[in-house]
Design an enzyme around this catalytic site. Structure first.
Site, mmCIF file in Angstrom:
data_model
loop_
_atom_site.group_PDB
_atom_site.id
_atom_site.type_symbol
_atom_site.label_atom_id
_atom_site.label_comp_id
_atom_site.label_asym_id
_atom_site.label_seq_id
_atom_site.Cartn_x
_atom_site.Cartn_y
_atom_site.Cartn_z
ATOM 1 N N GLU A 1 -1.629 -8.643 3.824
ATOM 2 C CA GLU A 1 -1.474 -9.093 5.213
ATOM 3 C C GLU A 1 -2.801 -9.319 5.917
ATOM 4 O O GLU A 1 -2.818 -9.795 7.051
ATOM 5 C CB GLU A 1 -0.622 -8.073 5.996
ATOM 6 C CG GLU A 1 -1.323 -6.799 6.451
ATOM 7 C CD GLU A 1 -1.502 -5.747 5.345
ATOM 8 O OE1 GLU A 1 -1.336 -6.079 4.157
ATOM 9 O OE2 GLU A 1 -1.834 -4.597 5.681
ATOM 10 N N VAL B 1 -8.495 -12.744 26.544
ATOM 11 C CA VAL B 1 -7.513 -13.772 26.199
ATOM 12 C C VAL B 1 -6.077 -13.235 26.286
ATOM 13 O O VAL B 1 -5.177 -13.933 26.756
ATOM 14 C CB VAL B 1 -7.837 -14.420 24.821
ATOM 15 C CG1 VAL B 1 -7.912 -13.403 23.722
ATOM 16 C CG2 VAL B 1 -6.835 -15.485 24.453
ATOM 17 N N HIS C 1 -3.750 -5.076 0.323
ATOM 18 C CA HIS C 1 -3.266 -5.513 1.636
ATOM 19 C C HIS C 1 -3.205 -7.038 1.701
ATOM 20 O O HIS C 1 -4.187 -7.689 2.020
ATOM 21 C CB HIS C 1 -4.157 -4.940 2.747
ATOM 22 C CG HIS C 1 -3.923 -3.481 2.933
ATOM 23 N ND1 HIS C 1 -2.975 -2.993 3.791
ATOM 24 C CD2 HIS C 1 -4.462 -2.411 2.308
ATOM 25 C CE1 HIS C 1 -2.951 -1.680 3.714
ATOM 26 N NE2 HIS C 1 -3.843 -1.297 2.821
ATOM 27 N N CYS D 1 0.833 -1.203 0.000
ATOM 28 C CA CYS D 1 0.000 0.000 0.000
ATOM 29 C C CYS D 1 0.873 1.261 0.000
ATOM 30 O O CYS D 1 1.513 1.586 -0.985
ATOM 31 C CB CYS D 1 -0.972 -0.038 1.182
ATOM 32 S SG CYS D 1 -2.204 1.275 1.086
ATOM 33 N N GLY E 1 -9.385 -10.566 32.135
ATOM 34 C CA GLY E 1 -10.311 -11.659 31.826
ATOM 35 C C GLY E 1 -10.357 -11.929 30.333
ATOM 36 O O GLY E 1 -10.949 -12.895 29.882
#
Ligand code: XMP
Length: 455
Positions: free
Chosen positions: A99, A155, A97, A4, A153
Site C-alpha cells: 500500500e 491543504v 507493504h 504484514c 491554511g
C-alpha cells in the site's frame, strides 16, 4: 489479503507459526515470485511483474512455518514466506507493504487482488465523492445548518472548507492563531482564503492562552492534547459568540438562524490510523491533535469529510474544486504547529528562533525551485547546546535540525537529497541571521523507522 501483520494473523489462524526475525527488516527488499507447478507459472498476483521487484518491508516478526493448505508465492533473501496463498480459497498474505509508494508495483498488486481475484467493479470516482459528500453535509446540517470550519491554511482544512462552502448556504471558517504558527502565517492564510477562494474567514488570536497552557510542557503527546483541547475550547467559545450575535439580530427583527452545532475538520485517514490504539501489539504512533486531542464533553459535533482519504487524494480533490495550485501544493503543516518542532519547552523566544530559521529554509528551497519536488520541509529546534566560535568569541548556543522528505502519503517517507550548495546557503544564513543558533544539521532518516516530525 492480509498485509504484514495481516499475513501473520491469517497464518496463525490457519495453524502456521510466527516468530521474531533474527534481523528486523525495515526498508527496501527484493521480492522474487515463486514459480508454481511443472509449467513454472507464477501466481496471478505477480504474473508478468518480472523475476524480481522492489518492495517495502517494515517488520520484526515473520512467518516461520507455512500453514497447511497454503503455498509460497514469493520470497525475499530474509523472508522465505514473504507472500503466500491458499491452495483453493481466495486467501492471500503478503509480508511487504504493497500500500505504500516505496513498493512501486504495490498499486498494481492491490488492483489485481481487488479487480481480478475479488472481481470487484471500479466504480468510485472523485467526482462522485464530491457530490456525495456535499449531499451528506447538507443532509446532516440541513439547508440552514451552521457549521464552523476549522481552518489552518493547509491543504486538508482548505479543501474541507471549500466543500462546506459549496455545500451549505450558511457557514463561517475560523483560523485560530495558537502562537505556534509559521512566521506571518495567519496574515498569509487570510489573504489566500479570502481573496482566492472567497471563504468567509475569521482569525482568532489565542496565542496567549495556548502559550500559557504549554508553558513548561516537554512531552509531545501532552503538547498535542493541550493544543487539541484548547482548539476545541476556542471553537466552542466562538460558536457561543456567533449564536449570541444572531440572537441580538433576531431581537431587532432579523430572521432566525440555526444553532452552531457542527465543527468541520480536515482530518485525513493517516491521522486516524496512527492515532488509534488497538488492543494487542499495534501501538498508538502519535495522537494526531485533531483526533486524540478532542474533549470528551465537547458540545460541537464533528464533520470530517476527508476522513477516508490520503493526502494525494485530497490534493486531487482540491484541483477538482478549482483550488489554486500554490494552495493545493502547499507542504502539510501539523495542527500543533511549531510546538512539536521545539523539542524542549515552548516559549515565545523559542518560537521566534524557529520561525526565523524555518522561513530561511523554505525561502531558499523556493529560490532553488525545489519546493514542489519535496513533500514536506521544515526546521526543528533542538534543546541541546553546542560550542561554536564567532569572531574571536566562544559561543554556546542551540542547534537547528533541517528535515525535508519525499513522500506520497506520509505513511512512509524518505529524506530528500539536496544539492550541497542549497544546504550550505541555508546553514550559512541561519547561523548568521538567527541569534541563538550556531549549528545546523540535516536529518537523513527515513520513515520508518523515524517519523516525519521529530515529536
Ligand atoms: P509523522 O510525524 O506522523 O507525520 O510521520 C506524518 C504527517 O502528519 C503530520 N502530523 C500531524 N498533523 N496533527 C496534524 O495535523 C498532528 O498532531 C500531527 N503529527 C504529525 C506531519 O507533519 C506529516 O505531514
Amino acid at each position: 489479503m492480509g498485509i504484514c501483520y495481516g499475513l501473520q494473523e491469517i497464518a496463525l489462524n490457519h495453524k502456521g507459526t510466527v516468530s521474531q526475525c533474527d534481523h528486523r527488516e525495515y526498508g527496501f527488499a527484493s521480492l522474487e515470485p515463486t514459480k508454481q507447478g511443472p509449467d513454472g507459472k507464477v501466481d496471478a498476483l505477480f504474473d508478468g511483474l518480472g523475476d524480481e521487484f522492489q518492495v517495502w518491508m517494515s517488520h520484526g516478526d515473520q512467518l516461520s512455518t507455512l500453514p497447511p493448505s497454503f503455498h509460497v508465492i514469493g520470497k525475499t533473501d530474509t523472508a522465505p514466506f514473504a507472500a503466500i496463498a491458499h491452495d483453493s480459497k481466495p486467501l492471500y498474505g503478503i509480508q511487504f507493504h504493497a500500500e505504500v509508494t516505496h513498493s512501486p508495483l504495490g498499486k498494481e498488486i492491490i488492483g489485481r487482488f481487488v479487480l481480478k481475484i475479488c472481481a470487484c467493479q471500479k466504480n468510485w470516482t472523485m467526482e462522485e465523492f464530491i457530490g456525495k459528500e456535499i449531499k451528506r453535509i447538507r443532509d446532516i446540517c440541513g439547508e440552514k445548518g451552521r457549521v464552523i470550519g476549522a481552518v489552518s491554511g493547509g491543504v486538508d482544512s482548505t479543501v474541507a472548507a471549500k466543500l462546506m462552502h459549496d455545500g451549505l448556504t450558511v457557514n463561517v471558517s475560523i483560523m485560530v492563531d495558537n502562537g505556534v504558527l509559521r512566521l506571518n502565517e495567519a496574515a498569509q492564510v487570510n489573504e489566500m482564503l479570502r481573496k482566492d477562494l472567497g471563504v468567509n474567514l475569521t482569525i482568532v488570536d489565542a496565542s496567549e492562552l495556548f502559550l500559557s497552557r504549554l508553558a513548561g510542557v516537554e512531552d509531545p503527546e501532552q503538547k498535542r492534547k493541550i493544543i487539541g483541547n484548547t482548539f476545541i475550547n476556542i471553537f466552542e467559545e466562538e460558536a457561543t459568540k456567533i449564536e449570541k450575535l444572531a440572537e441580538e439580530e433576531e431581537k431587532k427583527g432579523a430572521a432566525a438562524k440555526g444553532r452552531v452545532e457542527w465543527l468541520l475538520q480536515g482530518t485525513l485517514y493517516p491521522d486516524v490510523i496512527e492515532s488509534i490504539s488497538f488492543k494487542g501489539p499495534s501501538a498508538t504512533i502519535k495522537t494526531h491533535h485533531n483526533v486524540g486531542g478532542l474533549l470528551k464533553d465537547m458540545k460541537l459535533k464533528l464533520i470530517e469529510p476527508l476522513r477516508e482519504l490520503f493526502k494525494d487524494e485530497v490534493r486531487a480533490l482540491g484541483r477538482l474544486l478549482s483550488i489554486p495550485a500554490p494552495l493545493v501544493q502547499r507542504h502539510p503543516f501539523p495542527g500543533p504547529g511549531l510546538a512539536i518542532r521545539i523539542l524542549g519547552p515552548v516559549t515565545r523566544e523559542q518560537v521566534k528562533i524557529l520561525q526565523l530559521a524555518d522561513k530561511i529554509f523554505i525561502d531558499e528551497i523556493r529560490n532553488a525551485g525545489l519546493y514542489d519536488q519535496i513533500a514536506q520541509a521544515f526546521a526543528v529546534l533542538l534543546p541541546v547546546r553546542a560550542v561554536g566560535v564567532m569572531g574571536d568569541k566562544r559561543t554556546y548556543e542551540q542547534v537547528i535540525a533541517l528535515r525535508a522528505v519525499e513522500s506520497q502519503d506520509f505513511m512512509t517517507a524518505d529524506w530528500y537529497v539536496f544539492p550541497p550548495e542549497v544546504l550550505r546557503r541555508v546553514s550559512s544564513r541561519i547561523t548568521n541571521e538567527v541569534a541563538g543558533i550556531n549549528r545546523v544539521t540535516y536529518d537523513i532518516s527515513s520513515k520508518p523507522p523515524a517519523t516525519v516530525e521529530w515529536l
